[in-house]
Every structure is written in structure tokens, then in C-alpha cells.
Design an enzyme around this catalytic site. Structure first.
Site, mmCIF file in Angstrom:
data_model
loop_
_atom_site.group_PDB
_atom_site.id
_atom_site.type_symbol
_atom_site.label_atom_id
_atom_site.label_comp_id
_atom_site.label_asym_id
_atom_site.label_seq_id
_atom_site.Cartn_x
_atom_site.Cartn_y
_atom_site.Cartn_z
ATOM 1 N N CYS A 38 43.312 30.581 60.429
ATOM 2 C CA CYS A 38 44.812 30.370 61.056
ATOM 3 C C CYS A 38 44.483 31.909 62.041
ATOM 4 C CB CYS A 38 45.877 30.919 60.259
ATOM 5 S SG CYS A 38 46.231 29.971 58.694
ATOM 6 N N ARG A 63 42.395 28.353 66.851
ATOM 7 C CA ARG A 63 42.147 28.573 65.438
ATOM 8 C C ARG A 63 42.723 27.807 64.476
ATOM 9 N NH1 ARG A 63 39.485 33.482 64.789
ATOM 10 N NH2 ARG A 63 40.377 33.643 62.692
ATOM 11 N N TRP A 110 46.286 26.416 60.202
ATOM 12 C CA TRP A 110 45.533 25.451 60.193
ATOM 13 C C TRP A 110 45.473 24.983 58.633
ATOM 14 C CZ3 TRP A 110 40.992 23.435 58.006
ATOM 15 C CH2 TRP A 110 40.518 22.436 58.662
ATOM 16 N N ASN A 136 45.518 35.549 56.773
ATOM 17 C CA ASN A 136 44.416 34.331 57.151
ATOM 18 C C ASN A 136 43.479 34.508 55.989
ATOM 19 O OD1 ASN A 136 42.502 32.659 58.039
ATOM 20 N ND2 ASN A 136 41.622 34.311 59.349
ATOM 21 N N GLY A 137 43.113 33.391 55.197
ATOM 22 C CA GLY A 137 41.931 33.526 54.236
ATOM 23 C C GLY A 137 42.756 33.149 52.881
ATOM 24 N N GLU A 499 23.996 15.138 68.142
ATOM 25 C CA GLU A 499 25.119 15.922 68.695
ATOM 26 C C GLU A 499 26.168 15.356 69.568
ATOM 27 O OE1 GLU A 499 27.608 19.291 70.512
ATOM 28 O OE2 GLU A 499 26.531 18.722 68.411
ATOM 29 N N LYS A 503 30.163 14.744 69.143
ATOM 30 C CA LYS A 503 31.249 15.089 70.204
ATOM 31 C C LYS A 503 32.082 13.952 70.273
ATOM 32 C CE LYS A 503 30.710 18.681 70.698
ATOM 33 N NZ LYS A 503 30.069 19.114 69.588
ATOM 34 N N GLU A 506 34.282 13.826 67.094
ATOM 35 C CA GLU A 506 35.611 15.129 67.296
ATOM 36 C C GLU A 506 36.531 14.918 68.385
ATOM 37 O OE1 GLU A 506 32.330 18.309 67.968
ATOM 38 O OE2 GLU A 506 34.118 18.939 66.940
ATOM 39 N N HIS A 522 15.254 -1.051 59.740
ATOM 40 C CA HIS A 522 15.112 -0.592 58.077
ATOM 41 C C HIS A 522 16.673 -0.694 57.541
ATOM 42 C CE1 HIS A 522 11.099 0.249 58.492
ATOM 43 N NE2 HIS A 522 11.514 1.107 59.334
ATOM 44 N N LYS A 617 38.343 25.804 65.565
ATOM 45 C CA LYS A 617 37.340 26.422 66.394
ATOM 46 C C LYS A 617 36.354 26.925 65.193
ATOM 47 C CE LYS A 617 34.875 27.073 69.791
ATOM 48 N NZ LYS A 617 33.881 25.787 70.397
HETATM 49 C C1 AGP Z 1 31.479 21.517 67.045
HETATM 50 O O1 AGP Z 1 31.959 20.773 68.364
HETATM 51 C C2 AGP Z 1 32.372 21.917 66.182
HETATM 52 N N1 AGP Z 1 33.349 22.889 66.641
HETATM 53 C C3 AGP Z 1 31.826 22.452 64.766
HETATM 54 O O2 AGP Z 1 30.759 21.449 64.276
HETATM 55 C C4 AGP Z 1 31.111 23.730 65.037
HETATM 56 O O3 AGP Z 1 30.059 23.494 65.708
HETATM 57 C C5 AGP Z 1 30.792 24.341 63.609
HETATM 58 O O4 AGP Z 1 31.910 24.380 63.083
HETATM 59 C C6 AGP Z 1 29.964 25.544 63.828
HETATM 60 O O5 AGP Z 1 30.575 26.495 64.321
HETATM 61 P P1 AGP Z 1 29.998 27.912 64.597
HETATM 62 O O6 AGP Z 1 28.942 27.631 65.536
HETATM 63 O O7 AGP Z 1 31.031 28.856 65.360
HETATM 64 O O8 AGP Z 1 29.437 28.462 63.310
#
Ligand code: AGP
Length: 622
Positions: A38, A63, A110, A136-137, A499, A503, A506, A522, A617
Site C-alpha cells: 500500500c 502502489r 492493495w 504497509n506490510g 516481455e 505487457k 498486464e 513440439h 507497481k
Molecule cells: C512489469 O510491467 C510489472 N510491473 C512487474 O512484472 C515488474 O516488472 C516486477 O514486479 C518487478 O518489479 P521491479 O523491477 O520493481 O523489481
């Protein structure tokens, strides 16, 4: 600025509100321990706290954005307003920013465990309403504390572990009538990883950090405590970074910092770079789009790391017998490209580790080992755990991160900045190309075989690709009702394909899967029919022939093919042209049109690119 169709699309708030309602309606979570990632924020000063808290929470809601709330102390009482939804939504509904009082706390949540509802939203009040907290935690021993407090007559309103902090503080305050003393006792009783901020009804504010990010903003009219610089960057550029095991007592005029035993500890005020202040969308409709369009600049800045830093990193790697590279999500995809470059060009034997798997995998770190840790936020719990495992076995940890004040930077012997400015969009975009830029420079340093990339040329190429957005929008509209997409890449391009599929997943919620073209026959080829869309990453390099074969195989089964290449080919139903560059450097540019495709697919599907459902994030819990 080119016209972005999203402008017409988004009578911003209506479709956002509609999206949030749909997402919240869909999001049912099991009821257990309330672990969460959070943002927490506090203020003690001479200005009204609530408007400052609401503005700061809006900037940090990447966050976590399931619920939001604010509490202030006023006239010997604590006033609380909170609700389910994003900050702007809750503020519209209950006027968070109208709460009186110049001492207050705020929170965006979150939820990982525990329902998304008002009762579980923070701030949490103690049962006698004398203390309120935001957290948070994770509090590991919350059940035992809750039982103990319940036996002493303290009642609970939520399912969360966080509420235990409020009642524990209240009980200790009821015995000592001293806020600082009750903090010290409470901190000795809590177990877990946490950062929390507490206020008392008589206007005290305390903030404690143990393995979750927390910093103090030193303002002209008061003090802030926050999970993130963005919480107060509009009000001050002066910050004090709390270390683990420290807590601060803040009032409008004074700040005192102590360790958990109450011993005063010295603190240093650091100036933060102004770029954090401009972490806004400027005239882009989304942070994600802004950050995709920043790449012509950010790739130059990442590539501009000092020779000294480069020498340091290279020297540490060369002198190590066992080299490991790790990351999560996008950072892991970048780590795989780093591994490919180091192995192919620098002839360095290197092992890649998915950070969340390290605890289960047979990795033998020792004093001759080095771990290269990649993390945009520097706070991903899985990456920090891998770094701890490595350090505990005597290995050296070096890191590449975008937050030089992060826990990862702190625990690394050398840490190099991506220097790409705040990345707010939950989907990593500019940080990925900046990670690659640094890995290319490092490879060049380690071997000299691979020329250093001409970042000016790369930057110009990316600018040209970004101009082609309307064609990519058109392809995205074709994909509007597609449920599955396959992304193929061979050699180094297979990691770009990973990658790209991340994208698409997500941002647009399309089930996108990537694999090397050679793997098709395969098994995956069984999935291909006339409903299938296949993206082939196929520049004119050593992988071209084999990827062309794979392209023919899927085409023969009726698939629609989206070709990413510098060579036109009739077999493509859609061709995303690439400029011709040196074979090694295609990953630096070919990901950009794929980022745009994912972004526009999100728009076509009315998904909010900046706040993808169920994501946040920085993933600060395991
Ligand atoms: C990527 O678009 C995502 N937000 C997620 O996979 C991210 O790359 C991952 O959580 C790692 O985050 P970081 O690079 O801040 O460690």
C-alpha cells in the site's frame, strides 16, 4: 503533440469509474491475514492536513488502488473518512480532503488477503478511538496479539492484521500516557515486516519502519512521513531516509528520530532531484503512454552512466568465479537478455535466477560469487530475498535500480541507477529499455567484442517508431475481441517476446504466450488455427531464416500474422516496420512498438493502462 485517440475515448472519469466498478465487482479474495502493498502518508504541520494527504495519496496510488482513507486529529478527537475505490472516487464520495485538523494520516490499499470493503480499509482506529494507524506490510504475530488484546477488552472492527497495531498502541498508551514510550513498547511486541504511521487524538504523530519503505519529508510548514517520495514531492525536496529499526516522532515544529529502544539517532537531510516533482502525466492521458514516449530520452540517460560506475561493475564481475543475475517480471526478462549478452559476447558463464524461485532452487552462492540484481523499484520482496540469500552465503551483491534510496540499493556493494525518472505506470516500459542500455554498455566493457551501442542512433530510431502509433492503434482495434495471442522470437528475441507477452497480459488482459519459434512443432502448433493471432519478432539477422519457417508453419494453419521486422514480407497480415540496426541491438528498439500495441489494446478494451487490475507497481510482499 500528436492527437491521441484516447482523448476522444475518455470522458476520463465516466469510463474510469465504470472500469473501477467492474474491477471491484469482479475482485473476490479469500478472508485471511491482511498482507498488503500500500501507500501510507502522514503530515504534522501548520496547514490543513487532509488536502495535502489526498494530493499525496493520488500520486502514490500506483502502489495500491482498492480502497483509500484519511484520518485527522482535531479538537481532541480523531476523525476518519474512508471507502472502497481509487482516491478520486472515494474523495468524490466522502470528501476526504474536507477533514479539519493539521495532523493526519492517509492510506491507499492493495489487498492481497482480506476483502475489499470499508471495514478493511485504512485508517484503523483503536477501540477507544484514541489512536489511528495506517500500515504497509505484514504483522506475523497478529493473531496472538489480537487474542491477548481481546481478553483485555479491546474490540476489533476489521479482519485486518493492521488493526492490532492501533489497539496495542492504545493499550500501551493507556498504561504510560506517553506516546513515545507506548511506541517503544509496541515496537518491541510486533513481529513481521512493516511501516506504519500513527496519530493520537491529542495531535501526536509517530512513524516506524521495519523492512518496508518509509521516509520523512522536511517541509517549510510541517513534516511528512511517506512510503514514497511522491507523497510529498510537491511540497518539499528535502527528505530524511529512515533506516530499518528506526521510528520518528513528528510535530509541526520538531522531528526526533530514534532506534526501537528509544535511543536518539542522528539524521541527515538529503535533497531529492526535481524530476520527481514533475512525475505527472503532462499532456499525456496516461503515465504509461508518457513513459513509452520518454524512451528516446531515457535510453540516452541510461546509456550515459559514468565510466567509473561501469569499471566498478565490470571489475566485480570479472573477479567473480560464479556469476548470477536475477529479477522479477520485466526485470527478469531484462536479466535474461543480460545473461545472453554476457555469455555470447563476453564469454562469461552466468546463471539466471527468477527471484521468486531462488528459495526453492539449488543455488550455491559463496564468497567467490556475485549476484547482479535488477529491480526498477528496488523494493520487490522476491529480489530482496534473493539478495539476502546471496549475502548470507558471502556473495557480493551489485544492483541496477531506478530508486537509489531503495532497500536493494542500500544492501548492494555497488548500485547503478537507471536514471530514467519516476516510473508511475504499473507496467514497466522505459525502465526495461534503460535496463537493457546498461547491460549492453556493461557487455561492451566486459569484452570489447560488442561495440558500445550508438545510443543517439537508437534514440532516433525509437522516435521514428513512436511516430507510427496510428498504424499500431489500427492493429490493436483488430485485436479487440481476441482472447489468445502467441508471440514468437528466436535467439535473443525470445526474451523480447517474453516481455511483449507480459505487457499484453498486464495491460490488455489478453492471454499472451511467448515461445521460441522452433518449439512450435513440439506442441504449441496444436493451438494454431484461423482464430489465432501470432506476433513474430523477425528482424533480418541470424534468426531470420528459422523464424520465417515458423511463420510459414502458423500461416499454413490459418493464423493472422503480425510481423515485426526491417524486411517487408507478404506473409505478414500486419507489418510493423523496424529500422535496420546492428543485429545485437534489435531488442533495444523492437520492444517499443510492442509496448504501444499492448497500450492501445488496453484502450480498445476499456482497461485502465496505468492501474491494471490486481497489480501494483512494486511488489513488496512475498
Ligand atoms: C512489469 O510491467 C510489472 N510491473 C512487474 O512484472 C515488474 O516488472 C516486477 O514486479 C518487478 O518489479 P521491479 O523491477 O520493481 O523489481
Amino acid at each position: 503533440m500528436h492527437q491521441l485517440s484516447t482523448r476522444q475515448l475518455s470522458s476520463k472519469n465516466d469510463w474510469e469509474e465504470d472500469i473501477v466498478r467492474k474491477i471491484l465487482a469482479a475482485f473476490k479474495a479469500p478472508k485471511t491475514l491482511d498482507q498488503h502493498m500500500c501507500s501510507i502518508l502522514g503530515y504534522a504541520g501548520s496547514s490543513q492536513a487532509a488536502p495535502l494527504l489526498v494530493e499525496g495519496l493520488r500520486r502514490m496510488e500506483y502502489r495500491g488502488y482498492d480502497s483509500a482513507g484519511v484520518a485527522t486529529s482535531f479538537m481532541d478527537r480523531i476523525l476518519v473518512k474512508k471507502g472502497v475505490g481509487r482516491v478520486f472516487e472515494v474523495n468524490n464520495a466522502v470528501n476526504l480532503d474536507s477533514l479539519p485538523g493539521d495532523v493526519g494520516i492517509g492510506h491507499t490499499r492493495w489487498a492481497t488477503h482480506g476483502k475489499v470493503n470499508e471495514a478493511n480499509a485504512h485508517p484503523h482506529l483503536s477501540s477507544s478511538n484514541g489512536i489511528a494507524i495506517v500500515h504497509n506490510g505484514i504483522i506475523d504475530n497478529y493473531l496472538e496479539l489480537k487474542r491477548e488484546l481481546s481478553l483485555s477488552g479491546y474490540t476489533f472492527r476489521s479482519e485486518t492484521d493492521s488493526e492490532v497495531i492501533a489497539n496495542l498502541l492504545q493499550r500501551n498508551y493507556d498504561t504510560t500516557r506517553d506516546f513515545k514510550k507506548s511506541m517503544i513498547t509496541t515496537l518491541s511486541q510486533l513481529k513481521g515486516k512493516y511501516a506504519f504511521i500513527a496519530i493520537s487524538k491529542d495531535g501526536g504523530l509517530a512513524a516506524a519502519r521495519f523492512q518496508e519503505p518509509l521516509m520523512i519529508g522536511v517541509g517549510k510548514h510541517g513534516y511528512f512521513a511517506s512510503s514514497d517520495i511522491l507523497g510529498f514531492v510537491r511540497n518539499t525536496d528535502e527528505v530524511v531516509y529512515l533506516d530499518n529499526g528506526q521510528f520518528a516522532m513528528l510535530s509541526s515544529k520538531a522531528i526526533s528520530i530514534s532506534d526501537f529502544e528509544g535511543n536518539p539517532t542522528p539524521h541527515q537531510i538529503t535533497k531529492i532531484s526535481k524530476e520527481f516533482a514533475d512525475a505527472d502525466k503532462s499532456d499525456y492521458v496516461h503515465y504509461t503512454l508518457k513513459e513509452i514516449y520518454e524512451q528516446p530520452i531515457t535510453i540516452l540517460r541510461a546509456g550515459g552512466m559514468t565510466t567509473r560506475e561501469l569499471d566498478w561493475l565490470a571489475a566485480s564481475i570479472v573477479r567473480s568465479k560464479n556469476v548470477y543475475i536475477t529479477g522479477s517480471g520485466t526485470s527478469f526478462n531484462a536479466a535474461l537478455i543480460g545473461k545472453y549478452l554476457f555469455s555470447k559476447y563476453a564469454r562469461i558463464k552466468i546463471e539466471s535466477l527468477i527471484s521468486s524461485e531462488t528459495q526453492f532452487s539449488p543455488v550455491y552462492f559463496d564468497s567467490n560469487s556475485i549476484l547482479i540484481a535488477l529491480s526498477q523499484s528496488g523494493e520487490s520482496a522476491d529480489v530482496l530475498e534473493t539478495a539476502n540469500i546471496a549475502k548470507d552465503s558471502g556473495a557480493e551483491v551489485i544492483s541496477i535500480t531506478n530508486v537509489m534510496t531503495s532497500s536493494l540499493a542500500h544492501m548492494s556493494s555497488i548500485s547503478v541507477s537507471l536514471n530514467c525518472g519516476p516510473e508511475i505506470g504499473v507496467a514497466a516500459t522505459k525502465s526495461f529499455t534503460s535496463q537493457l542500455a546498461i547491460l549492453y554498455k556493461l557487455t561492451n566493457k566486459l569484452c570489447g567484442v560488442l561495440d558500445a551501442p550508438d545510443f543517439n542512433q537508437i534514440s532516433n530510431n525509437i522516435s521514428k517508431l513512436l511516430l507510427n502509433y496510428s498504424y499500431i492503434q489500427q492493429i490493436a482495434s483488430e485485436l479487440k475481441n481476441v482472447s489468445d495471442i502467441y508471440v514468437l522470437g528466436n535467439g535473443i528475441h525470445q526474451y523480447v517476446a517474453m516481455e511483449a507477452s507480459l505487457k499484453l497480459k498486464e495491460l490488455s488482459y489478453i492471454h499472451a504466450e511467448s515461445f521460441p519459434g522452433g518449439e512450435l512443432k513440439h506442441g504449441p502448433l496444436a493451438l494454431i488455427d484461423s482464430n489465432a493471432y501470432v506476433v513474430v519478432i523477425n528482424p533480418g539477422d541470424s534468426t531470420y531464416a528459422s523464424m520465417s519457417t515458423a511463420t510459414h508453419e502458423v500461416k499454413a494453419r490459418g493464423a493472422k500474422v503480425i510481423g515485426i521486422s526491417n524486411i517487408p514480407n507478404e506473409i505478414y497480415d500486419y507489418w510493423m516496420p523496424l529500422p535496420t540496426v546492428d543485429e545485437a541491438f534489435y531488442p533495444l528498439i523492437e520492444i517499443v512498438p510492442l509496448q504501444l500495441l499492448a497500450y492501445y489494446s488496453a484502450i480498445e478494451r476499456n482497461a485502465n493502462p496505468d492501474y491494471p487490475r490486481n497489480l501494483a507497481k512494486s511488489v513488496t510482499v512475498k
